[in-house]
Each structure stands twice: as C-alpha cells, then as structure tokens.
Design an enzyme around this catalytic site. Structure first.
Site, PDB file in Angstrom:
ATOM      1  N   ASP A 140      32.329  18.378   9.959  1.00 23.77           N
ATOM      2  CA  ASP A 140      31.527  18.069  11.139  1.00 23.77           C
ATOM      3  C   ASP A 140      31.233  16.575  11.198  1.00 23.77           C
ATOM      4  O   ASP A 140      30.214  16.127  10.686  1.00 23.77           O
ATOM      5  CB  ASP A 140      30.231  18.887  11.087  1.00 23.77           C
ATOM      6  CG  ASP A 140      29.369  18.730  12.314  1.00 23.77           C
ATOM      7  OD1 ASP A 140      29.885  18.272  13.347  1.00 23.77           O
ATOM      8  OD2 ASP A 140      28.171  19.056  12.239  1.00 23.77           O
TER       9      ASP A 140
ATOM     10  N   ASP B 268      29.688  10.401  13.675  1.00 19.31           N
ATOM     11  CA  ASP B 268      28.388  10.312  12.998  1.00 19.31           C
ATOM     12  C   ASP B 268      28.125  11.623  12.268  1.00 19.31           C
ATOM     13  O   ASP B 268      28.691  12.672  12.599  1.00 19.31           O
ATOM     14  CB  ASP B 268      27.269   9.997  13.995  1.00 19.31           C
ATOM     15  CG  ASP B 268      27.045  11.104  15.020  1.00 19.31           C
ATOM     16  OD1 ASP B 268      28.047  11.636  15.538  1.00 19.31           O
ATOM     17  OD2 ASP B 268      25.878  11.430  15.318  1.00 19.31           O
TER      18      ASP B 268
ATOM     19  N   HIS C 127      33.172  13.490  17.209  1.00 23.14           N
ATOM     20  CA  HIS C 127      32.155  12.505  16.829  1.00 23.14           C
ATOM     21  C   HIS C 127      32.303  12.160  15.353  1.00 23.14           C
ATOM     22  O   HIS C 127      32.707  13.010  14.543  1.00 23.14           O
ATOM     23  CB  HIS C 127      30.742  13.013  17.136  1.00 23.14           C
ATOM     24  CG  HIS C 127      30.284  14.166  16.309  1.00 23.14           C
ATOM     25  ND1 HIS C 127      29.619  14.011  15.095  1.00 23.14           N
ATOM     26  CD2 HIS C 127      30.366  15.504  16.495  1.00 23.14           C
ATOM     27  CE1 HIS C 127      29.321  15.197  14.597  1.00 23.14           C
ATOM     28  NE2 HIS C 127      29.775  16.125  15.420  1.00 23.14           N
TER      29      HIS C 127
ATOM     30  N   ASP D 282      36.489  19.586  22.686  1.00 27.17           N
ATOM     31  CA  ASP D 282      35.605  19.009  21.682  1.00 27.17           C
ATOM     32  C   ASP D 282      35.318  20.097  20.645  1.00 27.17           C
ATOM     33  O   ASP D 282      35.834  21.216  20.734  1.00 27.17           O
ATOM     34  CB  ASP D 282      34.318  18.520  22.372  1.00 27.17           C
ATOM     35  CG  ASP D 282      33.395  17.746  21.443  1.00 27.17           C
ATOM     36  OD1 ASP D 282      33.901  17.088  20.515  1.00 27.17           O
ATOM     37  OD2 ASP D 282      32.172  17.809  21.633  1.00 27.17           O
TER      38      ASP D 282
ATOM     39  N   HIS E  34      26.452  21.048   7.751  1.00 28.74           N
ATOM     40  CA  HIS E  34      25.106  20.448   7.692  1.00 28.74           C
ATOM     41  C   HIS E  34      24.409  20.779   6.376  1.00 28.74           C
ATOM     42  O   HIS E  34      23.212  20.528   6.232  1.00 28.74           O
ATOM     43  CB  HIS E  34      24.226  20.903   8.866  1.00 28.74           C
ATOM     44  CG  HIS E  34      24.541  20.221  10.152  1.00 28.74           C
ATOM     45  ND1 HIS E  34      23.623  20.111  11.173  1.00 28.74           N
ATOM     46  CD2 HIS E  34      25.659  19.619  10.603  1.00 28.74           C
ATOM     47  CE1 HIS E  34      24.172  19.472  12.199  1.00 28.74           C
ATOM     48  NE2 HIS E  34      25.421  19.173  11.867  1.00 28.74           N
TER      49      HIS E  34
ATOM     50  N   GLU F 180      26.371  12.041  18.333  1.00 30.17           N
ATOM     51  CA  GLU F 180      26.286  13.451  18.704  1.00 30.17           C
ATOM     52  C   GLU F 180      25.136  14.156  17.995  1.00 30.17           C
ATOM     53  O   GLU F 180      24.479  15.032  18.567  1.00 30.17           O
ATOM     54  CB  GLU F 180      27.610  14.151  18.375  1.00 30.17           C
ATOM     55  CG  GLU F 180      27.746  15.567  18.939  1.00 30.17           C
ATOM     56  CD  GLU F 180      27.178  16.641  18.023  1.00 30.17           C
ATOM     57  OE1 GLU F 180      26.993  17.783  18.476  1.00 30.17           O
ATOM     58  OE2 GLU F 180      26.910  16.329  16.839  1.00 30.17           O
ATOM     59  N   GLU F 181      24.882  13.771  16.756  1.00 34.09           N
ATOM     60  CA  GLU F 181      23.870  14.465  15.964  1.00 34.09           C
ATOM     61  C   GLU F 181      22.439  14.150  16.411  1.00 34.09           C
ATOM     62  O   GLU F 181      21.501  14.806  15.960  1.00 34.09           O
ATOM     63  CB  GLU F 181      24.029  14.124  14.479  1.00 34.09           C
ATOM     64  CG  GLU F 181      25.369  14.530  13.867  1.00 34.09           C
ATOM     65  CD  GLU F 181      25.562  16.032  13.752  1.00 34.09           C
ATOM     66  OE1 GLU F 181      24.647  16.776  14.156  1.00 34.09           O
ATOM     67  OE2 GLU F 181      26.618  16.454  13.267  1.00 34.09           O
TER      68      GLU F 181
END
Length: 486
Positions: free
Chosen positions: A158, A125, A123, A219, A461, A192-193
């Site tokens: 990420d 995003d 992903h 993934d 994150h 995804e987030e």
C-alpha cells in the site's frame, strides 16, 4: 378433506424443492475470461532488478502524518529525484506534468489522440509505523529487505508496489519501442493517506480544467483475494466499481456535574452510553441489493453446494443470506452503512461527574445512503434531546462505475492473463482511496494486481507488510497489458 389438504401441501413442497434444485443445477459458473493479448511478445522483466527498485522505493520514508507540519518533505523530494534517475527512459518517452512539487503525472501521447484517454494511478505516501511495534517487524519497516520470496517494508502493498509496477511496465514497453493507440496518463500521488487534497483531487481538477476526455481510471481498492470468502477455493479478482463515503458525527450528552459520591440516575456518560447502544442495536438499513447482489451472484456460482443452493435461490433465501452475512464484519460492510464508535471523552477526574460527555462515531456510507440519510437515522434512533448530534467531517460515497464497460472488461482480461483462472466480480471498496476524486470526472475502477490472503490483510497498515517478487512480476505484466490495449 384433511387428506386432500395434506396432499396439496406435499405437492407444493415437492414443487418448491424441484424449483430450488433446478435453479441450483443451472446456476453455473461462466467460462474463464481469456485475454486478447496473447499475441503480444513477452516482456523482458528481471525479477531481481524489479525487487531492488521496490526495495529502494520503500527506503524513502514518504510518511504522511495528520499533522502535516511533521511531514519530512525531503523524503518526498528524494523519492521524486530517485524516480527521475532510476527511470530515465520513462522521462524521455513521456511528458512529466508536475501538478505540484510531489504529485507526478506522466503523459504518454497515443497514436490516436482523438481516442479517449485512460488514467492509471497509485500513491507513494505511506502510513506511519505504530509506535512501539517496531520490534515486532521481522525486518525493519524501512529497510526494504529482500529475501528469496518477498520484498519487506512499509508501502510494499500500500501502494508503492503498484507505483513501481506501473513505472516498470512503461519502461519495459518503451524498451520495445511500443506506442499506445490512445493517450495514457499515469499519476503518482503523494497524500492519499491524509485525504488526497493536493494529490488526486488536484489531478482530477487539472484534467477537468484541461478538458481531457478520460474514458476510465484505475487505482487501488481491491485485489486478487485468496481464501477469504467462505465456500470458495478459487482466487477472486474483485474489481471495485464504487467506494464508501464516510461521516464522523460527534455526540454530546449534557447533564448536571457534581461529585461522584452522589450520582443522579442519569449522568452525561450514561446518557451518551445509552445513545451509543441504541445505534449499535439499530444499524442503518442494508440488504443484498445493487453491486453487492451482483457480486454475491457471481461468487455464489463458484461456492460449495450449500452456499450455491442459497445464492441460486435468493428469491427465497435472501433474508437468511442477509442475516448470515450481516454477522460477519466483512460481509456486513458490503451490505450496509456501518456504525463504529471510535472516540470517547468524559470527566477530567475519576470522582467528578462530567457536565458533558462526547463520542465520535464513524460511519462508512454505502452508495445507497446519503450523508443526510445517516444523520436523520442517528437522530431518529437516539431520540434524546439531551444528546447533540454534530457533523465533524463527511464525504459522500462515490458514484458507481459501469460494470459492462470496456474499462471493466480490459481490467478483467488482464487480471486473468496475469493470475490465471480467477473469478472476476465487481465489488465495493469499504475504505477511502484517490478514486473518490477520479469518479467525479470518469468511470473509476479500483483494483491492485496482487494476491491477498487473510494474513496479508492484517499486514496492510500493520506489521510486517510485504509483497512477493512473483506478485510484482505479475503486476508489471498486468499494467503493461492494460497499456497495450489502450
């Protein structure tokens, strides 16, 4: 008679010690995995060009927000346009399937279309930067700064790093006129987030509708972890075969309101607090079983002597292992469904007793537990009619992918080819990923080809997210190796 009993006890103890020692001595680590791809020519990878492309990708503020009305869709449009202009050969050799405006699926037709396909996914995003922490970043989070060792910025780990590595791998292979034997699908998802509703879920639905035979998918989910597991000095390639689900329950405690100067014995807040404490003191039952048991068995063979004695003799020491691991947050998460009170509300004023007090409790569901299992556990443990238990959101844990499949073995081989003599083990992803939707249509694996240490985990994150240039080069080789084996 006493002497005879004593001799028998001593003999039993000596036999027990002998069994423990023999099992420990024979508790050997397997031979390192050797990749079957050594005959393939070396790829032409320019580390700085690769770093520059990831840097450019980071600079697009493709930020997913819970309030989707606040999402800057132009940033996503610009990223999609950038992918097209930066990777023209990818678009020439592969068919682009737009599931929607922002989730992209690239289809690489194989020489043997009757062979089951594989799905690679990442992903692009990212999560927002926590307001007020911008000054704590060594480099601005969306500048994509490159120094001698790292590419810095939100999404580097990420998960834009993996997305760019996949595109670079396709590009490098296509430059050598490579064609896969079987079909390959590469998905770049955009939400995804915030739940994957229009990304991975739409991809999985599209593949199911088209009746595409997907052998397995790969993934994000884990990585090559370094210095995180006690007693192990080698790096660990943890290929996760399942992921936890989640359950958010609202606890509502009701009581009489009034002025705080004359409080009753139990207020809504104290009733709620008592319920929360009961949940803390009575967690969902767990244990060293299933995937967790297999994981620790593989890891235990590489541990220092004290740990090897324990894991070589789980028939005797399993309760000790479970107690020790249960006191470590990461270990506890592998053993059971976790319980975490996260949100609390009560009175609107400091001197007013609330009529009701509420808490949100987040559970991360182990694959052995169902949503109903956990709800029933909560009601049984609290056992108080003054507390309502309401379901807010829920997602079951994923199915468990096969650990002896060609997909798992290929991922293991390529992780070893890229990162050397690593320990390969299955594991469980404790957070949610796109794979929870892919697992509904195929065997789904979760592994990101990057090295993560304890400091890196805090960057995920968090502040000062980054990935090394060397990691990116190895990630490209990893994905290219997988594509070559398809």
């Amino acid at each position: 008679m006493l002497k005879k009993i004593t001799n028998i006890l001593l003999s039993c103890i000596l036999i027990l010690i002998a069994i423990i020692l023999v099992r420990t001595i024979t508790y050997d680590a397997p031979e390192p995995i050797i990749s079957i791809n050594k005959e393939n020519p070396e790829l032409d990878i320019d580390p700085m060009s690769l770093a520059n492309n990831l840097s450019a990708a980071i600079q697009f503020k493709t930020i997913s927000k819970e309030d989707q009305a606040q999402i800057d869709k132009k940033a996503f449009n610009h990223f999609v346009d950038w992918v097209r202009s930066t990777y023209p050969l990818v678009h020439k050799k592969l068919q682009l399937i737009k599931i929607n405006q922002h989730t992209l699926v690239f289809y690489w037709r194989g020489l043997q279309p009757e062979k089951p396909a594989i799905l690679l996914s990442a992903h692009y995003d990212v999560v927002p930067v926590n307001p007020g922490t911008e000054q704590d970043w060594q480099h601005a989070p969306f500048d994509g700064v490159i120094d001698q060792e790292y590419i810095w910025g939100r999404g580097a780990m990420d998960d834009k790093g993996s997305a760019i590595a996949m595109l670079e791998a396709i590009n490098a292979l296509a430059n050598k006129d490579f064609k896969p034997q079987g079909d390959i699908y590469v998905a770049l998802t955009h939400d995804e987030e915030i739940g994957s509703q229009f990304g991975a879920q739409a991809v999985a639905n599209w593949l199911a509708k088209k009746k595409v035979d997907i052998a397995w998918s790969l993934d994000e989910g884990s990585a090559v972890i370094d210095g995180i597991v006690p007693g192990i000095t080698k790096q660990i390639a943890m290929i996760n075969v399942a992921e936890k689900g989640y359950l958010n329950l609202e606890l509502v405690a009701n009581a009489e309101g009034g002025h705080s100067s004359m409080p009753p014995k139990d207020t809504a807040v104290s009733i709620l607090a008592d319920g929360i404490v009961k949940l803390r003191d009575n967690p969902v039952a767990g244990g060293l079983t299933g995937v967790s048991e297999i994981m620790y068995d593989k890891l235990g063979r590489h541990m220092s002597l004290g740990y090897r004695i324990l894991f070589a003799n789980t028939w005797l020491f399993k309760p000790i292992i479970e107690k020790v691991m249960g006191n470590i947050p990461s270990g506890n998460a592998m053993l059971r469904t976790t319980t975490a009170p996260t949100m609390l509300t009560g009175s609107i004023k400091s001197n007013v007793l609330p009529i009701s007090a509420t808490a949100i409790v987040n559970f991360r569901l182990h694959p052995r537990d169902t949503i109903d299992d956990v709800i029933n556990h909560v009601k049984r443990v609290i056992n108080d009619e003054r507390i309502e238990v309401n379901t807010v959101t829920a997602q079951s844990a994923s199915t468990i992918a096969t650990m002896d499949s060609s997909g798992f073995n290929i991922i293991a081989e390529q992780a070893s080819a890229a990162y050397g003599d690593v320990i390969v083990t299955p594991g469980i992803t404790i957070a949610a990923t796109d794979s929870r939707f892919y697992s509904e249509i195929t065997q789904s694996y979760r592994f990101s080809p990057m090295i993560l240490n304890k400091q890196d985990l805090a960057r995920m994150h968090g502040t000062n997210e980054r990935i090394s240039i060397d990691n990116m080069v190895k990630a490209v080789r990893f994905y290219a190796g997988i594509m070559r084996q398809q």
